[in-house]
Each structure stands twice: as structure tokens, then as C-alpha cells.
Scaffold this motif. Structure first.
Motif, PDB file in Angstrom:
ATOM      1  N   GLN A  88       0.822  -1.207   0.000  1.00  0.00           N
ATOM      2  CA  GLN A  88       0.000   0.000   0.000  1.00  0.00           C
ATOM      3  C   GLN A  88       0.858   1.260   0.000  1.00  0.00           C
ATOM      4  O   GLN A  88       0.559   2.223  -0.712  1.00  0.00           O
ATOM      5  N   VAL A  89       1.937   1.259   0.772  1.00  0.00           N
ATOM      6  CA  VAL A  89       2.781   2.456   0.861  1.00  0.00           C
ATOM      7  C   VAL A  89       3.711   2.557  -0.344  1.00  0.00           C
ATOM      8  O   VAL A  89       3.784   3.596  -1.009  1.00  0.00           O
ATOM      9  N   ASP A  90       4.434   1.493  -0.634  1.00  0.00           N
ATOM     10  CA  ASP A  90       5.484   1.573  -1.650  1.00  0.00           C
ATOM     11  C   ASP A  90       4.957   1.684  -3.070  1.00  0.00           C
ATOM     12  O   ASP A  90       5.592   2.326  -3.923  1.00  0.00           O
ATOM     13  N   VAL A 103      -1.211   5.845   7.493  1.00  0.00           N
ATOM     14  CA  VAL A 103      -0.582   5.664   8.808  1.00  0.00           C
ATOM     15  C   VAL A 103      -1.522   6.116   9.908  1.00  0.00           C
ATOM     16  O   VAL A 103      -1.692   5.421  10.928  1.00  0.00           O
ATOM     17  N   ALA A 104      -2.148   7.257   9.732  1.00  0.00           N
ATOM     18  CA  ALA A 104      -3.052   7.781  10.756  1.00  0.00           C
ATOM     19  C   ALA A 104      -4.218   6.831  11.004  1.00  0.00           C
ATOM     20  O   ALA A 104      -4.622   6.605  12.160  1.00  0.00           O
ATOM     21  N   GLU A 105      -4.762   6.266   9.930  1.00  0.00           N
ATOM     22  CA  GLU A 105      -5.879   5.319  10.085  1.00  0.00           C
ATOM     23  C   GLU A 105      -5.466   4.091  10.877  1.00  0.00           C
ATOM     24  O   GLU A 105      -6.190   3.635  11.770  1.00  0.00           O
ATOM     25  N   CYS A 106      -4.292   3.561  10.570  1.00  0.00           N
ATOM     26  CA  CYS A 106      -3.847   2.337  11.238  1.00  0.00           C
ATOM     27  C   CYS A 106      -3.485   2.592  12.696  1.00  0.00           C
ATOM     28  O   CYS A 106      -3.788   1.772  13.571  1.00  0.00           O
ATOM     29  N   LEU A 107      -2.867   3.723  12.986  1.00  0.00           N
ATOM     30  CA  LEU A 107      -2.546   4.035  14.379  1.00  0.00           C
ATOM     31  C   LEU A 107      -3.815   4.287  15.189  1.00  0.00           C
ATOM     32  O   LEU A 107      -3.890   3.927  16.375  1.00  0.00           O
ATOM     33  N   THR A 154       6.794   4.761  10.869  1.00  0.00           N
ATOM     34  CA  THR A 154       7.736   5.880  10.767  1.00  0.00           C
ATOM     35  C   THR A 154       8.885   5.530   9.824  1.00  0.00           C
ATOM     36  O   THR A 154       9.293   6.336   8.978  1.00  0.00           O
ATOM     37  N   ALA A 155       9.389   4.300   9.959  1.00  0.00           N
ATOM     38  CA  ALA A 155      10.493   3.862   9.100  1.00  0.00           C
ATOM     39  C   ALA A 155      10.043   3.684   7.659  1.00  0.00           C
ATOM     40  O   ALA A 155      10.771   4.041   6.716  1.00  0.00           O
ATOM     41  N   VAL A 156       8.848   3.129   7.466  1.00  0.00           N
ATOM     42  CA  VAL A 156       8.317   2.940   6.108  1.00  0.00           C
ATOM     43  C   VAL A 156       8.115   4.301   5.423  1.00  0.00           C
ATOM     44  O   VAL A 156       8.472   4.479   4.250  1.00  0.00           O
ATOM     45  N   ALA A 157       7.549   5.258   6.155  1.00  0.00           N
ATOM     46  CA  ALA A 157       7.322   6.588   5.577  1.00  0.00           C
ATOM     47  C   ALA A 157       8.646   7.289   5.285  1.00  0.00           C
ATOM     48  O   ALA A 157       8.783   7.993   4.274  1.00  0.00           O
ATOM     49  N   ARG A 158       9.642   7.086   6.157  1.00  0.00           N
ATOM     50  CA  ARG A 158      10.955   7.695   5.917  1.00  0.00           C
ATOM     51  C   ARG A 158      11.578   7.148   4.638  1.00  0.00           C
ATOM     52  O   ARG A 158      12.130   7.907   3.832  1.00  0.00           O
ATOM     53  N   GLU A 159      11.462   5.842   4.422  1.00  0.00           N
ATOM     54  CA  GLU A 159      12.020   5.279   3.187  1.00  0.00           C
ATOM     55  C   GLU A 159      11.258   5.794   1.975  1.00  0.00           C
ATOM     56  O   GLU A 159      11.863   6.041   0.923  1.00  0.00           O
ATOM     57  N   TRP A 160       9.955   5.949   2.101  1.00  0.00           N
ATOM     58  CA  TRP A 160       9.161   6.516   0.993  1.00  0.00           C
ATOM     59  C   TRP A 160       9.690   7.907   0.646  1.00  0.00           C
ATOM     60  O   TRP A 160       9.870   8.241  -0.532  1.00  0.00           O
TER      61      TRP A 160
END
Length: 301
Positions: A88-90, A103-107, A154-160
Motif C-alpha cells: 500500500q505504501v510503496d 498511517v493515521a488510520e492504522c494508528l 515511521t520507518a516505512v514513511a521515511r524510506e518513501w
């Protein structure tokens, strides 16, 4: 009995145990088929083929074979969810706003909210959360589980962000050290904490902080094992990979050797207090190293 006969019988016992583990994996695949059928909007891409389901279930079965199929259900579903989150992210998120919304939805779900209508990743996470809530330890350890989920995102979004910035004028890739510091994007630690909360006994849960610390070091090793095996696929798919960050692949292999040696030292110390979970993480390392010699989890893009 001759030495040859003894070795033969020992070998047959090993095969029998491997057969039992494969049966655990088979049970896991059948459960994952129910999950994908219940969430068609999340698993419609060709990447989520039957081989991926088999690989996910087999990885968990071989890593923690002392558990029953029912006991491994939450862990196996969580690993599949991690692959769905990565996709979904990548590959589906078109903007930073898309990533932030997901991210906001999942948190929010981790905090107890209902998933928004039509948001399939959050809905499956809610299913996992609700099953975990039946475990007595979850009330006390829910903040730890939620923290690992946030660390992963946080790590997934940083890599994005790194990938997008590297393609822009003046953009650059991270150093290998910084990339490894971001290894929570692999989500191994999140899967581990889910597994320990779901299945851990009192001794395991008393040592949870230490397990997470050692597990994060194991996660860095797994990051490099993965990258060395999947470099060509990452190039084709536009993913980051440790080999893209160095001038010589030997630097990555040397770092892998150093980190692996460090991990085994930490696991030796951990085994004095929590031998089963030290074995769990050793098996994680061994299975991953063996698996990536032959195949990859993802199907066709």
C-alpha cells in the motif's frame, strides 16, 4: 545398531519433524486463504499469489515450530498484513498525503478506533487487534504493540521520502548506516512483538524489553540478507536496497558478517534467560538465509 543405521534413523527423524512443520504451514496457508477472501480489496494484486501465502505461512511455521497452528494464526496473519502495508505504501500511495492518511488510520485502529469504511488495510489490522485482545497479556502490553507499529510506519514513511527525494533534482540517498538505522521498515520487530504477546509465557513477557532489543539487531541482519538477495528486483521495482548505497558490494557483505556475529553473541547471552525465544530468533536468521538462496516472497508485480 551400526553408526550408519543410527545416522539414517536420525535423518528420518529430521525428515519427520520437517514434515510436521510443513503441515503447520499448510494449516497456515488455508487460514490465509480465508483472510484474502475476506479482504479482496487488499489482496487483488498478482503479487499476492498462492506462493506468497505459502511462503508467509512456512516462514512462521519454521521459526516457531513448537506452537500449534491455532497458536501461530495471529503471527501468520500479521506477517501477511505487513506485506499488504508495504504494498500500500510503496506501490499504491501516490503522495505523502496518501502515506500520512494510511498511517493515521492504522494508528487510530491500534488505539481502538473502528476502521474507516473502505479502508482495507486498517480493517485487517482491526481484525488482528481484536483477536489479540482475547489474549490476557494484551491489555498490559498494548502500548508496546502500538509503539512497534508506529516505529514500523515511521520507518516505512521515511524510506518513501528517501525514494522520492532521490529522484528529485539535488536529492540523495541515505548512507548505509542511516539505512540500517531505519530497519524497522522491515517490520520484523512488529511481527515479533505480536507473536510474543500472543503466545509468550510469563518468562517471555518478563524479558520482553530485552527480546525487543535483541530482535532489533536481528532485524538489521535480516534487512541485509533480504537486500543481497533481492537487489535486481528492487532495481526493477524502484525500491531502495543497501547495494545502491555503497560503491562496492563487499562493504554490504562485510557489514552483514559483522552484524551476524554480533547477533549470535547477543543470542548466546539471551539464551541463558530465555532459551526458547533465543532459538526463535536464531531460526528466523537461518530460515531467511536459506529461503533467499532460492526464492523471494513477492509474486509478479
Amino acid at each position: 545398531m551400526s553408526a550408519t543405521d543410527a545416522r539414517s534413523r536420525a535423518g528420518q527423524a529430521d525428515v519427520a519433524e520437517q514434515g510436521r512443520i510443513c503441515a503447520l504451514a499448510t494449516r497456515g496457508v488455508r487460514d490465509l486463504q480465508k483472510v484474502t477472501a475476506a479482504h479482496p480489496g487488499l489482496f487483488s494484486a498478482d503479487t499476492f499469489d498462492s506462493a506468497m501465502l505459502g511462503s508467509v505461512a512456512t516462514a512462521i511455521a519454521f521459526t516457531a515450530p513448537w506452537h500449534s497452528a491455532d497458536e501461530l494464526r495471529i503471527t501468520t496473519r500479521t506477517l501477511l498484513w505487513v506485506f499488504a502495508a508495504d504494498w500500500q505504501v510503496d506501490y499504491l500511495a501516490a503522495s505523502a498525503d496518501d502515506v500520512r492518511a494510511l498511517v493515521a488510520e492504522c494508528l487510530a485502529v491500534a488505539d481502538g478506533a473502528d476502521p474507516p469504511a473502505g479502508r482495507h488495510l486498517a480493517r485487517l489490522l482491526a481484525d488482528i487487534r481484536d483477536e489479540l485482545a482475547t489474549v490476557p497479556a494484551f491489555d498490559r502490553l498494548r502500548p508496546v504493540w502500538r509503539d512497534e507499529l508506529e516505529r514500523m510506519f515511521t520507518a516505512v514513511a521515511r524510506e518513501w521520502d528517501w525514494k522520492k527525494a532521490s529522484g528529485a533534482p539535488g536529492g540523495s540517498l541515505p548512507t548505509l548506516d542511516r539505512y540500517l538505522d531505519n530497519a524497522d521498515n522491515l517490520a520484523c520487530s512488529f511481527v515479533n512483538v505480536t507473536h510474543w504477546v500472543a503466545t509468550g509465557d510469563g518468562n517471555c513477557l518478563r524479558h520482553l524489553d530485552e527480546l525487543l532489543t535483541v530482535g532489533r539487531e536481528v532485524q538489521r541482519v535480516l534487512r541485509l540478507i533480504n537486500d543481497l538477495a533481492t537487489h535486481q528486483r528492487d532495481v526493477e521495482w524502484g525500491d531502495l536496497n543497501a547495494l545502491m548505497l555503497v560503491s562496492d558490494p563487499v562493504l554490504v557483505r562485510d557489514r552483514l558478517a559483522q552484524l551476524t556475529q554480533r547477533c549470535h553473541g547477543l543470542l548466546d547471552l539471551l539464551a541463558e534467560r530465555e532459551p526458547r525465544q533465543a532459538d526463535y530468533m536464531r531460526r528466523q536468521l537461518s530460515f531467511t538465509a536459506g529461503f533467499y538462496q532460492v526464492s523471494d516472497f513477492w509474486g509478479t508485480r
